[in-house]
Design a protein around this motif. Structure first.
Motif, PDB file in Angstrom:
ATOM      1  N   LEU A 133       0.819  -1.210   0.000  1.00 48.54           N
ATOM      2  CA  LEU A 133       0.000   0.000   0.000  1.00 48.54           C
ATOM      3  C   LEU A 133       0.854   1.262   0.000  1.00 48.54           C
ATOM      4  O   LEU A 133       0.583   2.211  -0.738  1.00 48.54           O
ATOM      5  N   LEU A 134       1.888   1.280   0.807  1.00 48.34           N
ATOM      6  CA  LEU A 134       2.668   2.502   1.025  1.00 48.34           C
ATOM      7  C   LEU A 134       3.739   2.750  -0.026  1.00 48.34           C
ATOM      8  O   LEU A 134       4.069   3.903  -0.318  1.00 48.34           O
ATOM      9  N   THR A 135       4.293   1.689  -0.597  1.00 47.48           N
ATOM     10  CA  THR A 135       5.433   1.856  -1.509  1.00 47.48           C
ATOM     11  C   THR A 135       5.136   1.393  -2.926  1.00 47.48           C
ATOM     12  O   THR A 135       6.039   1.395  -3.766  1.00 47.48           O
ATOM     13  N   GLY A 136       3.885   1.021  -3.220  1.00 46.10           N
ATOM     14  CA  GLY A 136       3.536   0.569  -4.557  1.00 46.10           C
ATOM     15  C   GLY A 136       3.519   1.710  -5.566  1.00 46.10           C
ATOM     16  O   GLY A 136       3.707   2.878  -5.218  1.00 46.10           O
ATOM     17  N   PRO A 137       3.293   1.383  -6.829  1.00 45.99           N
ATOM     18  CA  PRO A 137       3.272   2.414  -7.883  1.00 45.99           C
ATOM     19  C   PRO A 137       2.171   3.449  -7.673  1.00 45.99           C
ATOM     20  O   PRO A 137       2.292   4.596  -8.098  1.00 45.99           O
ATOM     21  N   GLU A 138       1.075   3.043  -7.033  1.00 44.46           N
ATOM     22  CA  GLU A 138      -0.008   3.977  -6.693  1.00 44.46           C
ATOM     23  C   GLU A 138      -0.204   3.923  -5.180  1.00 44.46           C
ATOM     24  O   GLU A 138      -1.101   3.252  -4.684  1.00 44.46           O
ATOM     25  N   PRO A 139       0.648   4.629  -4.436  1.00 44.03           N
ATOM     26  CA  PRO A 139       0.645   4.512  -2.969  1.00 44.03           C
ATOM     27  C   PRO A 139      -0.662   4.957  -2.342  1.00 44.03           C
ATOM     28  O   PRO A 139      -1.327   5.858  -2.836  1.00 44.03           O
ATOM     29  N   ARG A 140      -1.006   4.280  -1.253  1.00 44.94           N
ATOM     30  CA  ARG A 140      -2.211   4.601  -0.498  1.00 44.94           C
ATOM     31  C   ARG A 140      -1.838   4.891   0.942  1.00 44.94           C
ATOM     32  O   ARG A 140      -0.934   4.277   1.499  1.00 44.94           O
ATOM     33  N   GLY A 141      -2.549   5.817   1.543  1.00 43.27           N
ATOM     34  CA  GLY A 141      -2.352   6.071   2.958  1.00 43.27           C
ATOM     35  C   GLY A 141      -2.912   4.924   3.782  1.00 43.27           C
ATOM     36  O   GLY A 141      -3.735   4.132   3.317  1.00 43.27           O
ATOM     37  N   VAL A 142      -2.468   4.829   5.023  1.00 46.04           N
ATOM     38  CA  VAL A 142      -2.879   3.751   5.916  1.00 46.04           C
ATOM     39  C   VAL A 142      -3.123   4.309   7.315  1.00 46.04           C
ATOM     40  O   VAL A 142      -2.348   5.140   7.803  1.00 46.04           O
ATOM     41  N   VAL A 143      -4.200   3.850   7.943  1.00 42.76           N
ATOM     42  CA  VAL A 143      -4.456   4.139   9.351  1.00 42.76           C
ATOM     43  C   VAL A 143      -4.423   2.812  10.100  1.00 42.76           C
ATOM     44  O   VAL A 143      -5.246   1.924   9.844  1.00 42.76           O
ATOM     45  N   LEU A 144      -3.456   2.658  11.007  1.00 45.93           N
ATOM     46  CA  LEU A 144      -3.341   1.454  11.826  1.00 45.93           C
ATOM     47  C   LEU A 144      -4.144   1.671  13.102  1.00 45.93           C
ATOM     48  O   LEU A 144      -3.807   2.533  13.915  1.00 45.93           O
ATOM     49  N   ALA A 145      -5.206   0.905  13.276  1.00 49.16           N
ATOM     50  CA  ALA A 145      -6.099   1.084  14.421  1.00 49.16           C
ATOM     51  C   ALA A 145      -6.046  -0.137  15.326  1.00 49.16           C
ATOM     52  O   ALA A 145      -5.991  -1.280  14.857  1.00 49.16           O
ATOM     53  N   GLY A 146      -6.048   0.106  16.625  1.00 54.40           N
ATOM     54  CA  GLY A 146      -6.036  -0.996  17.576  1.00 54.40           C
ATOM     55  C   GLY A 146      -5.952  -0.469  18.982  1.00 54.40           C
ATOM     56  O   GLY A 146      -5.710   0.723  19.210  1.00 54.40           O
ATOM     57  N   PRO A 147      -6.144  -1.343  19.970  1.00 58.54           N
ATOM     58  CA  PRO A 147      -6.066  -0.913  21.369  1.00 58.54           C
ATOM     59  C   PRO A 147      -4.641  -0.574  21.775  1.00 58.54           C
ATOM     60  O   PRO A 147      -3.676  -0.912  21.079  1.00 58.54           O
ATOM     61  N   SER A 148      -4.491   0.089  22.902  1.00 57.21           N
ATOM     62  CA  SER A 148      -3.179   0.455  23.410  1.00 57.21           C
ATOM     63  C   SER A 148      -2.343  -0.796  23.652  1.00 57.21           C
ATOM     64  O   SER A 148      -2.825  -1.784  24.215  1.00 57.21           O
ATOM     65  N   GLY A 149      -1.071  -0.754  23.218  1.00 59.00           N
ATOM     66  CA  GLY A 149      -0.154  -1.846  23.484  1.00 59.00           C
ATOM     67  C   GLY A 149      -0.173  -2.972  22.486  1.00 59.00           C
ATOM     68  O   GLY A 149       0.576  -3.943  22.627  1.00 59.00           O
ATOM     69  N   VAL A 150      -0.989  -2.865  21.438  1.00 58.58           N
ATOM     70  CA  VAL A 150      -1.091  -3.959  20.480  1.00 58.58           C
ATOM     71  C   VAL A 150       0.067  -3.954  19.483  1.00 58.58           C
ATOM     72  O   VAL A 150       0.267  -4.928  18.758  1.00 58.58           O
ATOM     73  N   GLY A 151       0.827  -2.883  19.435  1.00 60.58           N
ATOM     74  CA  GLY A 151       2.004  -2.838  18.567  1.00 60.58           C
ATOM     75  C   GLY A 151       1.880  -1.920  17.368  1.00 60.58           C
ATOM     76  O   GLY A 151       2.619  -2.073  16.394  1.00 60.58           O
ATOM     77  N   LYS A 152       0.988  -0.941  17.420  1.00 66.39           N
ATOM     78  CA  LYS A 152       0.777  -0.032  16.293  1.00 66.39           C
ATOM     79  C   LYS A 152       2.033   0.780  15.983  1.00 66.39           C
ATOM     80  O   LYS A 152       2.447   0.889  14.829  1.00 66.39           O
ATOM     81  N   THR A 153       2.618   1.364  17.023  1.00 67.42           N
ATOM     82  CA  THR A 153       3.800   2.203  16.821  1.00 67.42           C
ATOM     83  C   THR A 153       4.971   1.371  16.305  1.00 67.42           C
ATOM     84  O   THR A 153       5.693   1.801  15.398  1.00 67.42           O
ATOM     85  N   ARG A 154       5.167   0.205  16.863  1.00 69.33           N
ATOM     86  CA  ARG A 154       6.273  -0.672  16.435  1.00 69.33           C
ATOM     87  C   ARG A 154       6.110  -1.034  14.960  1.00 69.33           C
ATOM     88  O   ARG A 154       7.091  -1.013  14.195  1.00 69.33           O
ATOM     89  N   LEU A 155       4.879  -1.368  14.559  1.00 65.94           N
ATOM     90  CA  LEU A 155       4.618  -1.709  13.164  1.00 65.94           C
ATOM     91  C   LEU A 155       4.796  -0.485  12.270  1.00 65.94           C
ATOM     92  O   LEU A 155       5.334  -0.588  11.163  1.00 65.94           O
ATOM     93  N   GLY A 156       4.369   0.674  12.752  1.00 68.89           N
ATOM     94  CA  GLY A 156       4.540   1.896  11.978  1.00 68.89           C
ATOM     95  C   GLY A 156       5.999   2.220  11.736  1.00 68.89           C
ATOM     96  O   GLY A 156       6.385   2.616  10.632  1.00 68.89           O
ATOM     97  N   ARG A 157       6.829   2.044  12.755  1.00 70.89           N
ATOM     98  CA  ARG A 157       8.261   2.312  12.602  1.00 70.89           C
ATOM     99  C   ARG A 157       8.896   1.367  11.587  1.00 70.89           C
ATOM    100  O   ARG A 157       9.785   1.752  10.826  1.00 70.89           O
ATOM    101  N   GLU A 158       8.436   0.124  11.594  1.00 74.35           N
ATOM    102  CA  GLU A 158       8.966  -0.829  10.616  1.00 74.35           C
ATOM    103  C   GLU A 158       8.560  -0.426   9.207  1.00 74.35           C
ATOM    104  O   GLU A 158       9.347  -0.566   8.263  1.00 74.35           O
ATOM    105  N   CYS A 159       7.356   0.097   9.059  1.00 79.43           N
ATOM    106  CA  CYS A 159       6.904   0.591   7.747  1.00 79.43           C
ATOM    107  C   CYS A 159       7.759   1.771   7.287  1.00 79.43           C
ATOM    108  O   CYS A 159       8.069   1.888   6.093  1.00 79.43           O
ATOM    109  N   VAL A 160       8.122   2.644   8.216  1.00 80.39           N
ATOM    110  CA  VAL A 160       8.996   3.771   7.876  1.00 80.39           C
ATOM    111  C   VAL A 160      10.340   3.258   7.385  1.00 80.39           C
ATOM    112  O   VAL A 160      10.889   3.757   6.392  1.00 80.39           O
TER     113      VAL A 160
END
Length: 206
Positions: A19-46
């Protein structure tokens, strides 16, 4: 929460990379409860985006920054402020900021990672929305489920500007793998099941 090894998210990570790095990139919203790993996954995407040649920027929304207009995204505004003859109001600041983010001298696409987007002040949330709507940058945001979010953030997925990806808890196999790496030794599968039940698959509670 420490930057523990990213486990149990291989499928989500593949989807996010496309989604983020394809030829037609799309934005993403990672939703979940606190502590589920959203920030960690976001950093890996960066990290993946940077390896793919994208320019990246990160902002973290906080309760204290939310007291000031554009408080959360102040680090993104340096290219748009203090320009001679510019009108000093929010609408003009918004317009100039979006334009400045779009005009990258190196020509690289920009990925903006917004952590805890539900805490954005209205002005910052509007800027993030406008960046996504104009295609000035690709937006990757994290959002705590159950927490009220500014309307411009909700509009990201409501208007199809970004994909909302729901993150659930980790399963026993992922918990076992995580514990094995962190403890540097094997973990009994039955123990991993117990830990999974106790923390409900939440890495923060674990």
């Amino acid at each position: 929460m420490p930057d523990w090894p990213l486990v149990g998210r291989a499928a989500e990570l593949r989807t996010l990379r496309d989604l983020l790095t394809g030829p037609e990139p799309r934005g993403v919203v990672l939703a979940g409860p606190s502590g589920v790993g959203k920030t960690r996954l976001g950093r890996e995407c960066v990290r993946i985006a940077e390896e793919a040649g994208l320019a990246t920027a990160q902002v973290t929304a906080t309760h204290s920054a939310a007291r000031l207009p554009f408080g959360a995204v102040a680090s993104l505004l340096h290219a748009a402020v203090a320009r001679p003859g510019a009108v000093d109001d929010r609408a003009d600041m918004l317009r100039r900021s979006v334009a400045a983010l779009a005009e990258r001298p190196d020509g690289r696409r920009l990925l903006i990672f917004v952590d805890d987007a539900h805490l954005l002040d209205d002005a910052s949330a509007t800027l993030v929305h406008q960046v996504a709507a104009t295609g000035s940058a690709t937006v990757l945001a994290t959002l705590r489920t159950g927490a009220p979010a500014p309307d411009p953030v909700v509009t990201l997925w409501k208007d199809g500007l970004a994909e909302r990806v729901e993150l659930g808890g980790l399963g026993p196999e992922s918990i076992e793998q995580l514990l094995t790496v962190v403890l540097d030794g094997p973990v009994d599968p039955a123990t991993a099941v117990q830990f999974t039940e106790r923390c409900q698959g939440n890495a923060l509670f674990l």
